[in-house]
Scaffold this motif. Structure first.
Motif, mmCIF file in Angstrom:
data_model
loop_
_atom_site.group_PDB
_atom_site.id
_atom_site.type_symbol
_atom_site.label_atom_id
_atom_site.label_comp_id
_atom_site.label_asym_id
_atom_site.label_seq_id
_atom_site.Cartn_x
_atom_site.Cartn_y
_atom_site.Cartn_z
ATOM 1 N N GLU A 174 0.836 -1.202 0.000
ATOM 2 C CA GLU A 174 0.000 0.000 0.000
ATOM 3 C C GLU A 174 0.868 1.249 0.000
ATOM 4 O O GLU A 174 2.012 1.221 0.474
ATOM 5 N N PHE A 175 0.311 2.333 -0.538
ATOM 6 C CA PHE A 175 0.974 3.631 -0.408
ATOM 7 C C PHE A 175 1.131 3.956 1.070
ATOM 8 O O PHE A 175 0.273 3.627 1.882
ATOM 9 N N SER A 176 2.251 4.610 1.412
ATOM 10 C CA SER A 176 2.507 4.886 2.816
ATOM 11 C C SER A 176 3.103 6.283 2.959
ATOM 12 O O SER A 176 2.830 7.170 2.154
ATOM 13 N N ARG A 177 3.939 6.487 3.988
ATOM 14 C CA ARG A 177 4.515 7.806 4.245
ATOM 15 C C ARG A 177 5.904 7.891 3.635
ATOM 16 O O ARG A 177 6.827 7.192 4.046
ATOM 17 N N VAL A 178 6.037 8.786 2.680
ATOM 18 C CA VAL A 178 7.308 8.967 1.999
ATOM 19 C C VAL A 178 8.290 9.673 2.942
ATOM 20 O O VAL A 178 7.881 10.387 3.867
ATOM 21 N N ALA A 179 9.585 9.479 2.714
ATOM 22 C CA ALA A 179 10.620 10.143 3.515
ATOM 23 C C ALA A 179 10.410 11.659 3.492
ATOM 24 O O ALA A 179 10.098 12.243 2.451
ATOM 25 N N LYS A 180 10.595 12.304 4.639
ATOM 26 C CA LYS A 180 10.273 13.730 4.779
ATOM 27 C C LYS A 180 10.938 14.640 3.750
ATOM 28 O O LYS A 180 10.304 15.579 3.266
ATOM 29 N N PRO A 181 12.222 14.425 3.397
ATOM 30 C CA PRO A 181 12.828 15.327 2.408
ATOM 31 C C PRO A 181 12.119 15.309 1.054
ATOM 32 O O PRO A 181 12.196 16.281 0.304
ATOM 33 N N LEU A 182 11.442 14.216 0.758
ATOM 34 C CA LEU A 182 10.770 14.089 -0.534
ATOM 35 C C LEU A 182 9.310 14.536 -0.484
ATOM 36 O O LEU A 182 8.660 14.652 -1.531
ATOM 37 N N ALA A 183 8.786 14.774 0.719
ATOM 38 C CA ALA A 183 7.361 15.048 0.877
ATOM 39 C C ALA A 183 6.855 16.260 0.088
ATOM 40 O O ALA A 183 5.802 16.171 -0.560
ATOM 41 N N PRO A 184 7.553 17.413 0.096
ATOM 42 C CA PRO A 184 7.028 18.565 -0.667
ATOM 43 C C PRO A 184 6.877 18.286 -2.157
ATOM 44 O O PRO A 184 5.859 18.627 -2.766
ATOM 45 N N ALA A 185 7.883 17.657 -2.755
ATOM 46 C CA ALA A 185 7.816 17.346 -4.189
ATOM 47 C C ALA A 185 6.731 16.318 -4.465
ATOM 48 O O ALA A 185 5.998 16.414 -5.466
ATOM 49 N N TYR A 186 6.604 15.340 -3.571
ATOM 50 C CA TYR A 186 5.584 14.305 -3.736
ATOM 51 C C TYR A 186 4.185 14.888 -3.617
ATOM 52 O O TYR A 186 3.276 14.534 -4.376
ATOM 53 N N ASP A 187 4.011 15.826 -2.680
ATOM 54 C CA ASP A 187 2.699 16.478 -2.532
ATOM 55 C C ASP A 187 2.345 17.269 -3.788
ATOM 56 O O ASP A 187 1.201 17.222 -4.263
ATOM 57 N N TRP A 188 3.322 18.000 -4.324
ATOM 58 C CA TRP A 188 3.046 18.776 -5.537
ATOM 59 C C TRP A 188 2.654 17.851 -6.675
ATOM 60 O O TRP A 188 1.677 18.110 -7.393
#
Length: 255
Positions: A174-188
Motif C-alpha cells: 500500500e501507499f505509505s509515508r514517503v521520507a520527509k525530504p521528498l514530501a514537498p515534491a511528492y505532494d506537488w
C-alpha cells in the motif's frame, strides 16, 4: 492518519472519503464509482503515475509471498490481476488462487486478463470485511493498493487473519509515508500531476484527486503494524519501497 469512524449528530456513522467526511454507506458508493470509472484505464494509469515502478513493487511482494506448488492463495482487491497471475503460475494445477474484488468492473477486467493469459481462476465479488471463506483455508492472503479504500480496516485485517491457515502469511502492499525530504515534491506531484493525468488519459480528474487524498488519510507504517498485531497477526514487519512512497507489510497467523 487512520481512517476512523464516528457518529455525528444524526447518529449515523461517518468516515473519510479522501479529505471529505461522509456517512459510511456513502463511502462504499463513492469508492465504487471511482473504480467503475477508472477500470478500463487502470493499468495504463498505473504505468504512467508510477513510471512503471508499480511493477517492481508487485514483483517484490510476489517474491516475499514465497508461494509454492499446491498452495491456496487469496488475492483481495485483486483488480486487474497482476498478483493473481503471478501466483497462479507458482501454485500449479494442484494449487488454487482466488481473484476477488468488491468492484465488479475491476473484476471483469482482471478475469478477462486471466483468460487471455490462459488462466481460469476462481473469481468472486466480495467485501474484504466479510470474506465468504471458511476459517484457515488459505496459505497466503494478499491485498495490493486496496486496504486504504476499506471503511473498517480493522475488520478487514481480522477477516484476512481468520481465513489464513496457522503459519499462513498476509501481505499488504500500500501507499505509505514517503521520507520527509521528498514530501514537498511528492505532494506537488500528487495534487497537480495526478489529477491532470486522470483528466487527460482516463477522462476523470476527480477520481485521481481522491487517490492523492486517500493516501494521506491511510495509516502510516507503524500504525499499520499496530493494526495488524491487534488483528491477531504475529511477526509483523514492513519494507519501505521507493523511500516509503509504498510499503509492504507482512504478518503471520500463528493460530
Amino acid at each position: 492518519m487512520q481512517d476512523s469512524s464516528s457518529s455525528g449528530d444524526s447518529g449515523k456513522s461517518t468516515t473519510h472519503f479522501g479529505f471529505q467526511t461522509v456517512e459510511e454507506v456513502e463511502k462504499a458508493r463513492k469508492v465504487a464509482e471511482v473504480f467503475h470509472s477508472v477500470a478500463a484505464k487502470y493499468d495504463v494509469m498505473n504505468d504512467l503515475m508510477s513510471a512503471g515502478l508499480h511493477r517492481a513493487w508487485k514483483a517484490f511482494t510476489i517474491a516475499r509471498a514465497d508461494v509454492r506448488t499446491g498452495m491456496k492463495v487469496l488475492d483481495i482487491a485483486g483488480g486487474t490481476g497482476d498478483l493473481s497471475k503471478a501466483f497462479a503460475k507458482r501454485v500449479g494445477p494442484s494449487g488454487q488462487v482466488w481473484l476477488t474484488d468488491i468492484n465488479d468492473s475491476m473484476l471483469r477486467v482482471g478475469r478477462d486478463r486471466m483468460v487471455d493469459a490462459g488462466l481460469l481462476l476462481p473469481t468472486a465479488v466480495c467485501d474484504a470485511e466479510k470474506l465468504p471463506f471458511q476459517d484457515g483455508y488459505f496459505d497466503r492472503v494478499s491485498v495490493a493498493f486496496g486496504l486504504r479504500n476499506m471503511t473498517h480496516k480493522d475488520r478487514a485485517l481480522a477477516e484476512m487473519r481468520r481465513v489464513l491457515k496457522p503459519g499462513g502469511k498476509l501481505l499488504v502492499l500500500e501507499f505509505s509515508r514517503v521520507a520527509k525530504p521528498l514530501a514537498p515534491a511528492y505532494d506537488w506531484y500528487s495534487f497537480n500531476v495526478l489529477p491532470w493525468l486522470g483528466k487527460k488519459v482516463a477522462g476523470d480528474e476527480e477520481s485521481y484527486r481522491y487517490l492523492a487524498e486517500s493516501i494521506r488519510m491511510h495509516p502510516d507504517q507503524e500504525t499499520l503494524v499496530d493494526m495488524m498485531r491487534h488483528a491477531g497477526l504475529s511477526r509483523v514487519r514492513y519494507f519501505n519501497l521507493t523511500a516509503g512512497l509504498v510499503a509492504l507489510h507482512e504478518g503471520v497467523n500463528l493460530g
